[in-house]
Write a protein that holds these residues in place. Sequence first.
Motif, PDB file in Angstrom:
ATOM      1  N   LEU A  27       0.846  -1.193   0.000  1.00  0.00           N
ATOM      2  CA  LEU A  27       0.000   0.000   0.000  1.00  0.00           C
ATOM      3  C   LEU A  27       0.886   1.249   0.000  1.00  0.00           C
ATOM      4  O   LEU A  27       2.102   1.169   0.086  1.00  0.00           O
ATOM      5  CB  LEU A  27      -0.888   0.020   1.254  1.00  0.00           C
ATOM      6  CG  LEU A  27      -1.872  -1.135   1.432  1.00  0.00           C
ATOM      7  CD1 LEU A  27      -2.540  -1.033   2.796  1.00  0.00           C
ATOM      8  CD2 LEU A  27      -2.917  -1.144   0.323  1.00  0.00           C
ATOM      9  N   PHE A  81       0.607   9.009   1.707  1.00  0.00           N
ATOM     10  CA  PHE A  81      -0.746   9.346   2.143  1.00  0.00           C
ATOM     11  C   PHE A  81      -0.930  10.849   2.247  1.00  0.00           C
ATOM     12  O   PHE A  81      -1.928  11.402   1.769  1.00  0.00           O
ATOM     13  CB  PHE A  81      -1.041   8.684   3.491  1.00  0.00           C
ATOM     14  CG  PHE A  81      -2.408   8.999   4.028  1.00  0.00           C
ATOM     15  CD1 PHE A  81      -3.530   8.331   3.562  1.00  0.00           C
ATOM     16  CD2 PHE A  81      -2.577   9.984   5.000  1.00  0.00           C
ATOM     17  CE1 PHE A  81      -4.797   8.627   4.051  1.00  0.00           C
ATOM     18  CE2 PHE A  81      -3.836  10.281   5.501  1.00  0.00           C
ATOM     19  CZ  PHE A  81      -4.951   9.606   5.022  1.00  0.00           C
ATOM     20  N   LEU A  88      -7.574  -4.429   1.695  1.00  0.00           N
ATOM     21  CA  LEU A  88      -7.786  -3.018   1.349  1.00  0.00           C
ATOM     22  C   LEU A  88      -7.631  -2.797  -0.150  1.00  0.00           C
ATOM     23  O   LEU A  88      -8.453  -2.132  -0.781  1.00  0.00           O
ATOM     24  CB  LEU A  88      -6.793  -2.132   2.107  1.00  0.00           C
ATOM     25  CG  LEU A  88      -7.351  -1.446   3.359  1.00  0.00           C
ATOM     26  CD1 LEU A  88      -7.743  -2.482   4.400  1.00  0.00           C
ATOM     27  CD2 LEU A  88      -6.328  -0.475   3.929  1.00  0.00           C
ATOM     28  N   VAL A 115     -10.852  -0.956  -2.268  1.00  0.00           N
ATOM     29  CA  VAL A 115     -10.883   0.483  -2.518  1.00  0.00           C
ATOM     30  C   VAL A 115     -10.845   0.758  -4.015  1.00  0.00           C
ATOM     31  O   VAL A 115     -10.365  -0.069  -4.800  1.00  0.00           O
ATOM     32  CB  VAL A 115      -9.709   1.209  -1.824  1.00  0.00           C
ATOM     33  CG1 VAL A 115      -9.790   1.022  -0.325  1.00  0.00           C
ATOM     34  CG2 VAL A 115      -8.372   0.727  -2.363  1.00  0.00           C
ATOM     35  N   ASP A 117      -9.293   6.306  -4.773  1.00  0.00           N
ATOM     36  CA  ASP A 117      -9.097   6.414  -3.326  1.00  0.00           C
ATOM     37  C   ASP A 117      -7.629   6.206  -2.967  1.00  0.00           C
ATOM     38  O   ASP A 117      -6.842   5.700  -3.770  1.00  0.00           O
ATOM     39  CB  ASP A 117      -9.967   5.385  -2.599  1.00  0.00           C
ATOM     40  CG  ASP A 117     -11.447   5.552  -2.909  1.00  0.00           C
ATOM     41  OD1 ASP A 117     -11.866   6.693  -3.159  1.00  0.00           O
ATOM     42  OD2 ASP A 117     -12.168   4.538  -2.921  1.00  0.00           O
ATOM     43  N   ALA A 148      -5.346   4.364  -0.141  1.00  0.00           N
ATOM     44  CA  ALA A 148      -5.239   3.452   0.995  1.00  0.00           C
ATOM     45  C   ALA A 148      -3.778   3.369   1.404  1.00  0.00           C
ATOM     46  O   ALA A 148      -2.887   3.191   0.565  1.00  0.00           O
ATOM     47  CB  ALA A 148      -5.750   2.064   0.614  1.00  0.00           C
ATOM     48  N   ARG A 194      -0.781   2.389   4.730  1.00  0.00           N
ATOM     49  CA  ARG A 194      -0.363   1.971   6.071  1.00  0.00           C
ATOM     50  C   ARG A 194       0.425   3.152   6.630  1.00  0.00           C
ATOM     51  O   ARG A 194       1.497   3.486   6.140  1.00  0.00           O
ATOM     52  CB  ARG A 194       0.510   0.724   5.995  1.00  0.00           C
ATOM     53  CG  ARG A 194       0.992   0.230   7.360  1.00  0.00           C
ATOM     54  CD  ARG A 194       1.968  -0.911   7.204  1.00  0.00           C
ATOM     55  NE  ARG A 194       2.561  -1.329   8.466  1.00  0.00           N
ATOM     56  CZ  ARG A 194       3.724  -1.964   8.572  1.00  0.00           C
ATOM     57  NH1 ARG A 194       4.433  -2.249   7.481  1.00  0.00           N
ATOM     58  NH2 ARG A 194       4.196  -2.302   9.760  1.00  0.00           N
ATOM     59  N   PHE A 237      -3.861   1.972   9.733  1.00  0.00           N
ATOM     60  CA  PHE A 237      -4.149   2.171   8.318  1.00  0.00           C
ATOM     61  C   PHE A 237      -5.129   3.338   8.142  1.00  0.00           C
ATOM     62  O   PHE A 237      -5.879   3.676   9.058  1.00  0.00           O
ATOM     63  CB  PHE A 237      -4.765   0.910   7.707  1.00  0.00           C
ATOM     64  CG  PHE A 237      -3.853  -0.285   7.721  1.00  0.00           C
ATOM     65  CD1 PHE A 237      -3.154  -0.656   6.583  1.00  0.00           C
ATOM     66  CD2 PHE A 237      -3.688  -1.045   8.883  1.00  0.00           C
ATOM     67  CE1 PHE A 237      -2.311  -1.768   6.588  1.00  0.00           C
ATOM     68  CE2 PHE A 237      -2.862  -2.151   8.904  1.00  0.00           C
ATOM     69  CZ  PHE A 237      -2.160  -2.515   7.746  1.00  0.00           C
ATOM     70  N   ILE A 251      -7.705   5.323   4.924  1.00  0.00           N
ATOM     71  CA  ILE A 251      -8.228   5.347   3.556  1.00  0.00           C
ATOM     72  C   ILE A 251      -8.918   6.684   3.327  1.00  0.00           C
ATOM     73  O   ILE A 251      -9.803   7.069   4.099  1.00  0.00           O
ATOM     74  CB  ILE A 251      -9.252   4.212   3.312  1.00  0.00           C
ATOM     75  CG1 ILE A 251      -8.725   2.867   3.786  1.00  0.00           C
ATOM     76  CG2 ILE A 251      -9.633   4.154   1.830  1.00  0.00           C
ATOM     77  CD1 ILE A 251      -9.792   1.782   3.850  1.00  0.00           C
TER      78      ILE A 251
END
Length: 317
Positions: free
Chosen positions: A163, A169, A220, A224, A228, A230, A232, A238, A240
């Motif tokens: 991820l 993120f 995940l 998703v 989106d 997603a 860690r 986690f 999302i």
Amino acid sequence: MSSGIPLINITDAAAGADSSKATPVEGLRAVLDNLDALVYVSDFETHELLYMNAYGHKIWGSFEGRKCWEVLQDNDSPCDFCTNHLLIDSEGAPSPPYVWEFQNTLDKHWYQCRDQAIPWTDGRLVRLEIATDITDRKEMELALQEAHEKARAAALEDDLTGLHNRRAFFELGNQLLKQSRRNRSALAIIMFDLDHFKQINDNHGHEAGDEVLRQIGQILASKVREADIAARIGGEEFAILLSEADVADASELAERLLGLMRETPVRFREAGILATASFGVSALRTEEQNLETLLARADEAMYESKALGRSRVRIKA
């Protein structure tokens, strides 16, 4: 190469010249034929090839009576990337030389081209191109670029789950937040933390814990959407980000993920390890301007889930 050089006579000996002495035309031909680059001239309007040096002859063969795009590209019509329109100004007069790079469709080599419109000796406008093979350099550049892209992708990916990682993120999430603001669209977030993860490591070992994290990552990734994000973002934590989704959409997905965790024990050696999680859900508020406040509110909801006994979903709108 100036327009005063009589290129049209490159392949002809000067009339009446002393055969014991090289004429300027013969000297120029010797120079051009020993260049480690393609030199050609074509009619600006008809595209008929008027001259090609020995380098070009060796690679592309005979050119007499043929169009440049027939010989150089093996096309049956003018090339869609032809630069002729860049070589003249609005009044049709020659512009400064145009330098560019491209991959030849016929021999697949990369060339750096220097194109220029010049007056021919009979008054018509012609295209003069000098093309140098830069394949080795270009392949090195492309390999380096690919290596940089892979390194960047690796820097944004969590090694264990595949991820996005925490850095990705926030980097991608802030872009999604700006897009949501610009389009006035909804944006929701899910955060969850695996329940009693330390006990899994203590009872089954860290390899088992890693396998649990990998399976959560697979769940995940399968649920998703491409739009989106997603990730860690911590050890067993986690998050999302759901584009164009409200708190109800996020809550529904969180319940579905929790259900899958409850129904899917992780097989590790002889053990079946059941991993659940505490979920927190929230959505972007009108006045919010950054991702951190949205994340903090989902974090609060997640800790409420833990306080209420874990393995559940809480919403903080």
